[in-house]
Design a protein around this motif. Structure first.
Motif, short mmCIF file in Angstrom:
data_model
loop_
_atom_site.label_atom_id
_atom_site.label_comp_id
_atom_site.label_asym_id
_atom_site.label_seq_id
_atom_site.Cartn_x
_atom_site.Cartn_y
_atom_site.Cartn_z
N ARG A 23 38.26 -4.14 23.00
CA ARG A 23 37.18 -3.97 22.03
C ARG A 23 35.85 -4.47 22.60
NH1 ARG A 23 36.99 -7.12 17.31
NH2 ARG A 23 35.75 -5.56 16.24
N MET A 24 35.93 -5.61 23.26
CA MET A 24 34.71 -6.21 23.80
C MET A 24 34.09 -5.31 24.87
SD MET A 24 35.90 -10.16 24.06
CE MET A 24 36.32 -11.10 22.59
N CYS A 25 34.96 -4.83 25.77
CA CYS A 25 34.46 -3.92 26.82
C CYS A 25 33.82 -2.70 26.17
CB CYS A 25 35.61 -3.46 27.72
SG CYS A 25 36.14 -4.71 28.86
N GLU A 26 34.50 -2.20 25.15
CA GLU A 26 34.02 -1.00 24.46
C GLU A 26 32.61 -1.24 23.91
OE1 GLU A 26 36.33 -0.15 20.96
OE2 GLU A 26 36.03 2.02 21.17
N ALA A 27 32.44 -2.36 23.23
CA ALA A 27 31.15 -2.66 22.61
C ALA A 27 30.06 -2.84 23.68
CB ALA A 27 31.26 -3.91 21.75
N VAL A 38 32.39 -4.78 36.61
CA VAL A 38 33.50 -5.57 36.09
C VAL A 38 33.11 -7.05 36.10
CG1 VAL A 38 35.89 -6.28 36.53
CG2 VAL A 38 35.22 -3.88 36.83
N LYS A 39 32.40 -7.42 37.13
CA LYS A 39 31.98 -8.82 37.25
C LYS A 39 31.11 -9.23 36.06
CE LYS A 39 29.69 -11.85 40.46
NZ LYS A 39 28.61 -11.87 41.43
N ARG A 44 30.30 -11.84 30.75
CA ARG A 44 29.83 -11.80 29.37
C ARG A 44 30.95 -12.05 28.37
NH1 ARG A 44 25.83 -6.66 28.97
NH2 ARG A 44 25.90 -7.17 26.75
N MET A 45 32.16 -11.71 28.76
CA MET A 45 33.29 -11.90 27.85
C MET A 45 33.76 -13.35 27.92
SD MET A 45 34.90 -8.21 28.66
CE MET A 45 36.61 -8.47 28.21
N PRO A 46 34.51 -13.79 26.90
CA PRO A 46 34.95 -15.19 26.90
C PRO A 46 35.76 -15.51 28.15
CG PRO A 46 35.40 -14.15 24.78
CD PRO A 46 34.98 -13.07 25.71
N HIS A 47 35.78 -16.76 28.44
CA HIS A 47 36.46 -17.22 29.63
C HIS A 47 37.92 -16.78 29.63
CE1 HIS A 47 36.21 -19.81 33.13
NE2 HIS A 47 37.49 -20.10 32.89
N PRO C 82 30.07 -5.94 14.24
CA PRO C 82 29.20 -7.12 14.12
C PRO C 82 29.84 -8.40 14.66
CG PRO C 82 29.38 -5.97 12.02
CD PRO C 82 30.37 -5.34 12.93
N ASP C 83 31.18 -8.47 14.65
CA ASP C 83 31.81 -9.70 15.13
C ASP C 83 31.68 -9.86 16.64
OD1 ASP C 83 33.70 -7.48 15.34
OD2 ASP C 83 35.12 -8.99 16.06
N LEU C 84 31.23 -8.81 17.32
CA LEU C 84 31.08 -8.90 18.78
C LEU C 84 29.63 -9.13 19.19
CD1 LEU C 84 33.55 -6.05 19.84
CD2 LEU C 84 33.98 -8.51 19.70
N GLY C 85 28.79 -9.41 18.21
CA GLY C 85 27.37 -9.60 18.49
C GLY C 85 27.13 -10.66 19.56
N PHE C 86 28.03 -11.64 19.63
CA PHE C 86 27.84 -12.74 20.59
C PHE C 86 27.88 -12.26 22.04
CE2 PHE C 86 32.36 -12.33 20.26
CZ PHE C 86 32.86 -12.68 21.51
N LEU C 87 28.46 -11.08 22.27
CA LEU C 87 28.55 -10.55 23.64
C LEU C 87 27.24 -9.88 24.07
CD1 LEU C 87 32.01 -8.79 23.35
CD2 LEU C 87 31.53 -10.83 24.70
N MET C 88 26.37 -9.69 23.12
CA MET C 88 25.25 -8.79 23.34
C MET C 88 23.92 -9.47 23.56
SD MET C 88 26.86 -5.99 22.99
CE MET C 88 28.47 -5.57 22.36
#
Lengths: 220, 265, 220
Positions: A23-27, A38-39, A44-47, C82-88
């Motif tokens: 989901r995160m990659c998608e967003a 990818v890096k 940007r994604m959580p650890h 909206p829950d992924l806003g932190f990635l942005m």
């Protein structure tokens, strides 16, 4: 400072489930203005996330969809499916007046159909450009009629039902005749004898006949 | 109204006085008298629906008084409100005078309470609105929107008039002279005669002449008028020629024609 | 004549299967940063498509994903969850800081629309500065609505679809707490019982009129 915190974070927070990573990659790919490596995804994604793996899933999910996950160099991006490119076009219709040459040619075809190019030129007194005829053909206001049974068997032109539709005519013979044109003040001079079509003056019983047969009406 | 009597009359607590002073320092920060009243109302620590408008009026008047002592310039709005609240206060305190016109003190107080509650409600709503997930902050649009390619398609148009003028132009080999007369909607008697001759042959029955109007001429009023006149004239012509009969049962009734048959004579 | 042609066309080109229509909607919405109306979707998709139906499927498909299909007034858009806003952080746009006056004015317009300037002033108890309204107009969060049918025919303000889009609202009925406010009578334009000081602006004729448009607008 960050060095102090990160190891702690690692032990405190486990990496999100792979579906969540997907989901995160998608967003991120959706909202990014540029393809993302990818890096960068990982940063940007959580650890603890594994963007490369999440991308495999994401790519599969979008297979056959209207949107695809594509690789651009070492980066990733989302793009609309190439077969749907036609949807990204919007047609702007601009209406223009038909040129004088085209109108005259069309008028001659309408009044004299079926008529050959040579006949059109004879009536107009100037040669008819290919472009003009092509334009009228393309607009589907004229089409080819039967070939004339004269030497060379030249093609003829006739008007189409689209033409009649556009001009609100039931039949090409509903076009006002020269007499009426004159009455309307459209014609000043008397035309040379023999050239006057006798529109509207023929008995009605041939109303139902096909348009092609109209030639007789004009030929004197 | 002196400071002492004011103090004793309003019986302000130390805390209230501190609030009032803080307010004075911050007088520019208020968005008008209603905003100030709303701020003052907080010292009552009650639901706005049960607020004491009388107490609020006193607080406001004390505030204005204080501001005067400190030689702070208050905008006219604040003073208008002060005057009105003083009036309201007297109405609320004095027994109602039955000869007096207009709304009672209670009605006025109720409306002020409504205004305050409404303003507070709008503030709360604004806060809720601003706290929502927002585009560009919490959720995002496509980063690289693909522009829609605009394809220009040209359509050519021409009118029947263009066509006729074009043809006339060739036929006269003259420069075209613009004209205005519209012959589109004119149906000639000759045309009607021809049509009627053809059609009447099949009809031995009395038929309304309106049913002989040519196709496509029945709806447009202009065309219908012309076609009706021409058809009527044509039917008279046929009667004159002895080929048809015509009748009308009364004035404005439908006019009917039929073929004049030898058998009918 | 066109009547003769159209049914033929319909039979010649059948609408694509709904799954394909869904892909098309997906591609169009994906490609656009702005919400797209159902009408525009239909106009861009092949003849006979039903975008409204395809959107129902599409919306379901994206439920729980990193990107969502959202409704904005008459339009549809794709937006990140909206829950992924932190990635942005990277995509975040620093939005212009709105003054307290502007925020309150915006809320009043949203909850009371269509609302006149005088009504806004009545609610806030101060005059509305030109700058505040101009700023909201410039941000395209408000626009002019129909004039009120009261003396002076004052202009009204309403919120726009950009406003809905920005705050993630499907329509103005979804404003937080709207029902409660209405139930509490706080959205009524209660006329002052005479003798009340008119705060803010110069007195306005239409102030005395009872305006109930708002209630109608939001009634389901």
């Amino acid at each position: 400072m960050s060095d102090d915190i990160e190891p702690q974070e690692e032990s405190l927070f486990e990496a999100p489930p792979i579906a969540e990573q997907e989901r995160m990659c998608e967003a991120i790919l959706f909202a990014s203005a540029e393809p993302v490596t990818v890096k960068e995804l990982n940063s940007r994604m959580p650890h603890g996330c594994d963007a490369a793996e999440a991308l495999v899933h994401l790519r599969k999910r979008y297979e056959g969809r209207g949107v695809r996950v594509v690789r651009v160099g070492d980066s990733w991006a989302m793009r609309t499916a190439p077969d749907l490119g036609f949807l990204m076009q919007k047609e702007m219709v601009e209406s223009r007046k038909l040129s004088r040459a085209a109108i005259e040619t069309l008028a001659i075809i309408a009044y004299h159909q079926p008529v050959t190019r040579a006949e059109i030129e004879e009536i107009r007194g100037v040669s008819v450009s290919r472009g003009t005829v092509d334009q009228l053909l393309e607009m589907e206001w004229i089409r080819f009629g039967r070939r004339k049974m004269t030497p060379g068997r030249p093609v003829t032109f006739v008007v189409t039902s689209e033409f009649l539709d556009h001009f609100g005519l039931e039949n090409a013979r509903d076009l006002p005749g020269l007499k009426e044109l004159r009455a309307a003040g459209l014609l000043e001079n008397r035309p040379p004898p023999g050239l006057m079509p006798k529109l509207g003056s023929e008995p009605d019983d041939e109303m139902d006949e096909v348009i092609e047969d109209q030639s007789e009406m004009f030929e004197e | 109204m002196s400071e002492e009597t004011g103090q004793s009359e309003f019986q302000l607590s130390v805390a209230d006085r501190l609030v009032a002073e803080a307010l004075i320092v911050d007088v520019d920060g208020f968005e008008g008298p209603l905003d100030l009243l709303l701020s003052l109302s907080r010292t009552q620590k009650v639901d706005l629906r049960t607020i004491s408008i009388l107490q609020l009026a006193r607080q406001y008047l004390a505030f204005v008084e204080k501001a005067k002592q400190l030689r702070l310039e208050l905008a006219a709005d604040y003073l208008v409100m002060a005057a009105w609240l003083a009036f309201l206060k007297s109405r609320l305190l004095l027994p109602p005078d039955p000869s007096e016109e207009g709304p009672t003190g209670e009605e006025l107080a109720a409306h002020l309470a409504f205004q305050l509650e409404r303003l507070q409600a709008m503030r709360d709503a604004a806060a809720k609105l601003m706290a929502r997930d927002r585009l560009g902050r919490d959720f995002f649009a496509r980063g690289v929107p693909e522009d829609v390619t605009r394809i220009r398609r040209v359509t050519y148009s021409a009118t029947l008039l263009d066509l006729m003028q074009g043809y006339a132009r060739i036929r006269t080999r003259d420069d075209f002279r613009p004209f205005v007369l519209d012959r589109d909607s004119v149906y000639t008697m000759e045309e009607a005669l021809e049509r009627l001759r053809g059609m009447l042959g099949f009809s031995g029955q009395w038929t309304d002449i309106n049913s002989y109007l040519p196709v496509g001429w029945e709806n447009d009023p202009k065309k219908r008028r012309s076609a009706t006149a021409a058809t009527f004239a044509a039917s008279l012509e046929l009667v004159k020629e002895g080929k048809a009969e015509i009748r009308q049962s009364e004035v404005f009734a439908p006019i009917q024609v039929r073929k004049k048959d030898r058998n009918h004579v």
